[in-house]
Design a protein around this motif. Structure first.
Motif, PDB file in Angstrom:
ATOM      1  N   THR A 184     -54.014  -4.824 -81.739  1.00  0.00           N
ATOM      2  CA  THR A 184     -53.892  -4.944 -79.980  1.00  0.00           C
ATOM      3  C   THR A 184     -53.962  -5.997 -80.091  1.00  0.00           C
ATOM      4  OG1 THR A 184     -56.413  -6.725 -79.727  1.00  0.00           O
ATOM      5  CG2 THR A 184     -56.505  -3.874 -80.303  1.00  0.00           C
ATOM      6  N   TYR A 206     -55.099  -8.714 -78.093  1.00  0.00           N
ATOM      7  CA  TYR A 206     -56.101  -9.310 -78.695  1.00  0.00           C
ATOM      8  C   TYR A 206     -55.790 -10.248 -79.878  1.00  0.00           C
ATOM      9  CZ  TYR A 206     -57.033  -7.354 -73.851  1.00  0.00           C
ATOM     10  OH  TYR A 206     -56.648  -7.039 -72.139  1.00  0.00           O
ATOM     11  N   MET A 235     -63.508  -3.946 -81.119  1.00  0.00           N
ATOM     12  CA  MET A 235     -62.974  -5.287 -81.707  1.00  0.00           C
ATOM     13  C   MET A 235     -63.465  -6.149 -81.041  1.00  0.00           C
ATOM     14  SD  MET A 235     -59.248  -6.946 -81.595  1.00  0.00           S
ATOM     15  CE  MET A 235     -58.103  -5.843 -83.193  1.00  0.00           C
ATOM     16  N   ASP A 265     -64.353 -10.392 -80.628  1.00  0.00           N
ATOM     17  CA  ASP A 265     -63.799 -11.346 -80.717  1.00  0.00           C
ATOM     18  C   ASP A 265     -65.092 -12.194 -80.505  1.00  0.00           C
ATOM     19  OD1 ASP A 265     -62.610 -13.719 -80.210  1.00  0.00           O
ATOM     20  OD2 ASP A 265     -61.037 -13.166 -78.882  1.00  0.00           O
ATOM     21  N   LYS A 311     -61.525 -12.136 -85.286  1.00  0.00           N
ATOM     22  CA  LYS A 311     -61.742 -11.060 -85.143  1.00  0.00           C
ATOM     23  C   LYS A 311     -62.336 -10.214 -86.011  1.00  0.00           C
ATOM     24  CE  LYS A 311     -59.375 -11.407 -81.433  1.00  0.00           C
ATOM     25  NZ  LYS A 311     -58.643 -13.307 -81.718  1.00  0.00           N
ATOM     26  N   VAL A 346     -63.907  -5.586 -86.811  1.00  0.00           N
ATOM     27  CA  VAL A 346     -63.651  -4.400 -86.579  1.00  0.00           C
ATOM     28  C   VAL A 346     -64.794  -3.383 -86.265  1.00  0.00           C
ATOM     29  CG1 VAL A 346     -62.858  -2.301 -85.960  1.00  0.00           C
ATOM     30  CG2 VAL A 346     -61.661  -4.598 -85.626  1.00  0.00           C
ATOM     31  N   TYR A 386     -62.874  -3.285 -76.475  1.00  0.00           N
ATOM     32  CA  TYR A 386     -62.697  -4.206 -77.036  1.00  0.00           C
ATOM     33  C   TYR A 386     -63.863  -5.530 -76.411  1.00  0.00           C
ATOM     34  CZ  TYR A 386     -60.726  -9.948 -77.048  1.00  0.00           C
ATOM     35  OH  TYR A 386     -60.111 -10.598 -76.892  1.00  0.00           O
ATOM     36  N   THR A 396     -65.825 -10.016 -76.315  1.00  0.00           N
ATOM     37  CA  THR A 396     -65.750 -11.195 -76.408  1.00  0.00           C
ATOM     38  C   THR A 396     -67.297 -11.135 -76.432  1.00  0.00           C
ATOM     39  OG1 THR A 396     -63.314 -11.423 -75.448  1.00  0.00           O
ATOM     40  CG2 THR A 396     -64.891 -14.055 -76.093  1.00  0.00           C
TER      41      THR A 396
END
Length: 859
Positions: free
Chosen positions: A661, A663, A679, A681, A704, A706, A747, A749
């Motif tokens: 991605t 990111y 994903m 982060d 990272k 997944v 995604y 974080t």
């Protein structure tokens, strides 16, 4: 204070410090309204310097200083992903503070359409005016970093446990992906040429907004001493997207016709189908499953019209494959390749449960394009197909449809009935007309389906059905085959199929039965049945003993030659727990007039590694499976066996993928080719264990990871495994939730702080210390500590040469730079660090707070 120096766990130290600060404030704060200011009696605080205190963030009951904060959002009992929430002073209270609910956040509340039109806004149309929804309440809590939103349930769309309405679905981020499944086998037999084959299938893909682009591939390489064959092909190229407003999925390119009325075939074109996966789980359809018994470690391949749907190595013994997509319809081809060289094939009918639709709703499927074979490309005329189902009332559904091209036409009409306590029933009739070489064939077909869950008897008829077709009735796929080969081949006559399971809980016995009988007008009749019985019981001090029996038979009857081919067998096993987590299984297996007796021991080395050792009267073998624990690894399976007559075989499979991605990217295990994934982060920190619904995986060198085991349109939670965190890592935020659309790359974080932890005493340039209650943040604006008495603070995330900022009075006041060389003993050493002033420390206390030495009074 000195007690803190002995603490070895930062989370404990930080909790104690927060509790100390908050409990002190609660003990001196008076009860006032949210609009009133609070004064604090600093005499009761156990501090050396009662004049050097910053309590601005506690000056009003429930007051949050204007600014932007990362906060988790909770709507009633539902927790939404963390978002940045801005607090502004409202127009009627310049000293107050009110959360700004942006249009993006308002769209996630799940409001009904008629309520969306009633919304009004403030702050130049950027913030939702909660007064426009009577009964709605919003409050923030910095202690838990949570924004609480209460909305009357009558305003909200339908929702169910772990399922969100479309307004909360997340399309994910742009990205590229590749998923693969590779299997290698080597077979050597005395006096026979050795054979090595490599098979694989997978998907390449790209996501852009709501669109998913996919390319499926499959291949096989067979290498023998005298012959070698290679085959690599793209089974389909297609694009698709969800259409939430229609509750449907739009697909373009090469695909298969997914129909509840007509059989499946491959075509190139476009399709718009009502998507059951967008419905709550209790309203979704039936997914097929495949059961059987493997004589040895075997490879199971499930395909449809040449396209591989599933491929995996299975250990010797019974297997049950239940993770096929519920969009799969029609007849499935199953091939079981044993390690002794034998091959067993059979077919499974993936019929649907009775066709029922929720009252007042319409489900539909539309498709148009040109039929095409996997190997021969396009053929046939342009066709159009459509079907519908209408929920007339609580008990009745009407459905029908048609499919047609220049030389073929078929129509179907049916009715479904919910019999309540007696289950669900549907009946439909179809009529087709086809022109083949100036010969017109016309006939009818009839189908009856039934399903029932007998809760009072703890049993369920998952599916039972019967279909009869007249001799001149051709389905679309039979018509296409007739055009392809120049004559009619086969021709279905009747099909019986049933699946039943029953639990006898008092006896500890469970039963599972499947049966399929298929007859043709001019081909041999075939049937297949499988019966599984299992009983758990205790014998003295031995608990959870399992006795199981599997019976199966595949028959093919040739009416012309009056011959019959049988492939029947029996598998009887007794399993005993052995050791902490191991099991010892003894079994007897009879198949194809050959009997084997074996003993197997299986155990888990840990939650990621499972092995099995087996010995029988004809062979010895082993099986090992490994689940990836790092973000760049794949799931691996190994098998080996040695049969009589010097027959040896080795097998290995690898299943994984990679996602990229804007990111960052990571390798990962794969749960479904081209499927939905998340994903995570971990703020760039490597080695952080992240968990979805399966085993955790650790973030890679770039921070990272997944998670592939994500269900589309269901609420998914990802969390950090706090028990397995490295010693120098702390999770400020450990959980996130979201609901992803089909094929999306999510995604998120998670706030993770990495670095040394130590007690630090801060000094300003004039010798003073920062006030009690001030906060310290690192370069990522993560809070790393709260200042205690005398300028002491327990800091986390200390990096050699790194910089942190100290704030009080609502502003950043000074910065401190960490030593380039930090002591190795961590907490055993207290660091004295200077804090370089950014702005003069002469600002008055924040609005709304006055410090006195004698009493607490509202201002």
């Amino acid at each position: 204070m000195h007690g803190l120096l002995a603490l070895r766990d930062f989370s404990t130290a930080k909790t104690i410090l927060h509790t100390s600060v908050l409990s002190s404030l609660m003990s001196i704060a008076c009860e006032v309204s949210a609009a009133e200011d609070i004064q604090f009696n600093t005499d009761i605080l156990d501090l050396n310097d009662r004049t050097n205190i910053d309590l601005s963030q506690f000056s009003r009951s429930g007051f949050i200083l204007p600014g932007t904060y990362p906060m988790q959002v909770q709507v009633n009992t539902l927790v939404l992903p963390e978002q940045r929430i801005t607090f502004y002073p409202p127009d009627d209270d310049p000293k107050g503070s009110q959360a700004c609910l942006s249009s993006n956040l308002a769209s996630q509340l799940g409001l009904k359409e008629n309520k969306l039109t009633e919304l009004s806004w403030w702050k130049e149309g950027t913030c939702l005016d909660i007064r426009s929804l009577a009964g709605m309440e919003v409050s923030g809590d910095l202690g838990t970093s949570t924004l609480y939103i209460s909305v009357p349930q009558a305003y909200l769309e339908y929702n169910a446990q772990n399922w969100d309405p479309p307004s909360r679905w997340d399309e994910g981020v742009p990205g590229l992906l590749v998923d693969y499944n590779l299997t290698a086998q080597s077979i050597n037999q005395r006096n026979t040429a050795s054979r090595t084959d490599l098979t694989g299938n997978g998907t390449f893909g790209a996501n852009a907004g709501p669109w998913r682009l996919r390319a499926d591939w499959q291949g096989r390489i067979e290498d023998e001493a005298v012959n070698s064959r290679k085959n690599l092909e793209w089974s389909r190229f297609y694009a698709y997207r969800a259409v939430p407003s229609l509750g449907a999925r739009l697909s373009l390119g090469q695909n298969y016709l997914y129909s509840d009325l007509f059989d499946s075939f491959r075509f190139t074109g476009a399709a718009l189908n009502s998507d059951d996966s967008q419905l709550p789980p209790n309203l979704r359809g039936y997914a097929p499953e495949v059961v059987g018994v493997a004589k040895t470690n075997a490879k199971v391949i499930i395909s449809q019209q040449g396209r591989v749907l599933y491929e995996a190595l299975v250990a010797a013994g019974p297997y049950r494959i239940q993770d096929l997509n519920d969009a799969v319809t029609g007849t499935l081809d199953v091939r079981v390749e044993e390690q002794d060289g034998s091959v067993n094939t059979f077919k499974v009918e993936s019929s649907s449960i009775p066709y029922l639709t929720r009252p007042g709703t319409v489900r539909y499927k539309l498709a148009t394009g040109r039929p095409s074979y996997l190997h021969d490309g396009g053929q046939g005329s342009v066709f159009g197909a459509g079907e519908f189902s209408w929920g007339v009332s609580n008990g009745w559904s009407v459905y029908g449809g048609g499919i047609s091209d220049s030389y073929y036409k078929a129509f179907s009409l049916g009715v479904g009935r919910d019999l309540l306590a007696f289950g669900a029933l549907s009946f439909d009739a179809s009529r087709a007309s086809a022109t083949l070489q100036d010969d017109t064939l016309s006939g009818a077909s009839y189908r009856l389906s039934y399903s029932k869950k007998f809760e009072e008897y703890d049993s369920q008829v998952t599916f039972a059905g019967y279909r009869f077709s007249e001799k001149n009735y051709l389905s679309m796929s039979e018509y296409l085959d007739a055009r392809r080969y120049g004559e009619r081949v086969g021709g279905s006559k009747s099909l019986y199929t049933a699946t039943f399971n029953k639990h006898f809980r008092e006896a500890g016995l469970s039963a599972y039965v499947t049966y399929t009988d298929q007859s043709y007008w001019d081909r041999p009749r075939s049937n297949r049945w499988n019966v599984s019985l299992a009983r758990y019981f205790n014998a003295g001090s031995v608990k959870n003993i399992n006795l199981s029996l599997n019976l199966f038979r595949n028959q093919e009857h040739n009416q012309r030659t009056r011959t019959q081919n049988n492939n029947s067998g029996m598998y009887l096993s007794l399993t005993l727990p052995l050791g902490r987590s191991g099991t010892l299984t003894t079994s007897a297996n009879n198949s194809q007039n050959k009997s084997t007796y074996s003993a197997r021991f299986s155990d888990q080395v840990d939650e990621r590694n499972h092995y099995q050792l087996a010995v029988s009267n004809t062979s010895i073998g082993g099986y090992l499976s490994h689940t990836a624990d790092q973000a760049d690894q794949a799931d691996l399976t190994f098998s080996a066996s040695r049969q009589e007559n010097n027959h040896t075989s080795l097998g290995m499979s690898a299943r994984g993928g990679a996602t990229l991605t804007p990111y960052g990217g990571a390798g990962h295990r794969s749960a479904g080719a081209g499927g939905t994934r998340l994903m995570v982060d971990t703020s760039g920190v490597p080695g952080v264990p992240v968990r979805g619904y399966g085993n955790p995986t650790r973030s890679n060198a770039f921070g990272k990871a997944v998670i592939p085991d994500v269900n589309s349109y269901l609420r998914t939670a990802a969390s950090i495994d706090l028990e397995s965190l490295p010693a120098n890592v702390e999770a400020a935020q450990s959980v996130t939730q979201l609901t992803l659309t089909d094929g999306a790359i999510g995604y998120r974080t998670l706030d993770v702080i990495a670095g040394y932890k130590a007690m630090v005493v801060l000094r300003l340039s004039d010798g003073r210390v920062p006030p009690f209650g001030g906060t310290v943040k690192n370069e990522k604006q993560q809070e790393t500590g709260i200042i205690n008495d005398g300028g002491s603070v327990y800091l986390s995330g200390i990096r050699p040469g790194g910089m942190m900022v100290v704030s009080w009075g609502g502003a950043e006041r000074c910065t401190l730079v960490m030593p380039a060389n930090l002591p190795d003993d961590g907490l055993a050493t207290t660091l004295d660090l200077p804090c370089q002033m950014l702005i003069p420390d002469n600002a008055a206390p924040a609005s709304g707070i006055r410090l006195t030495n004698t009493e607490i009074t509202p201002s």
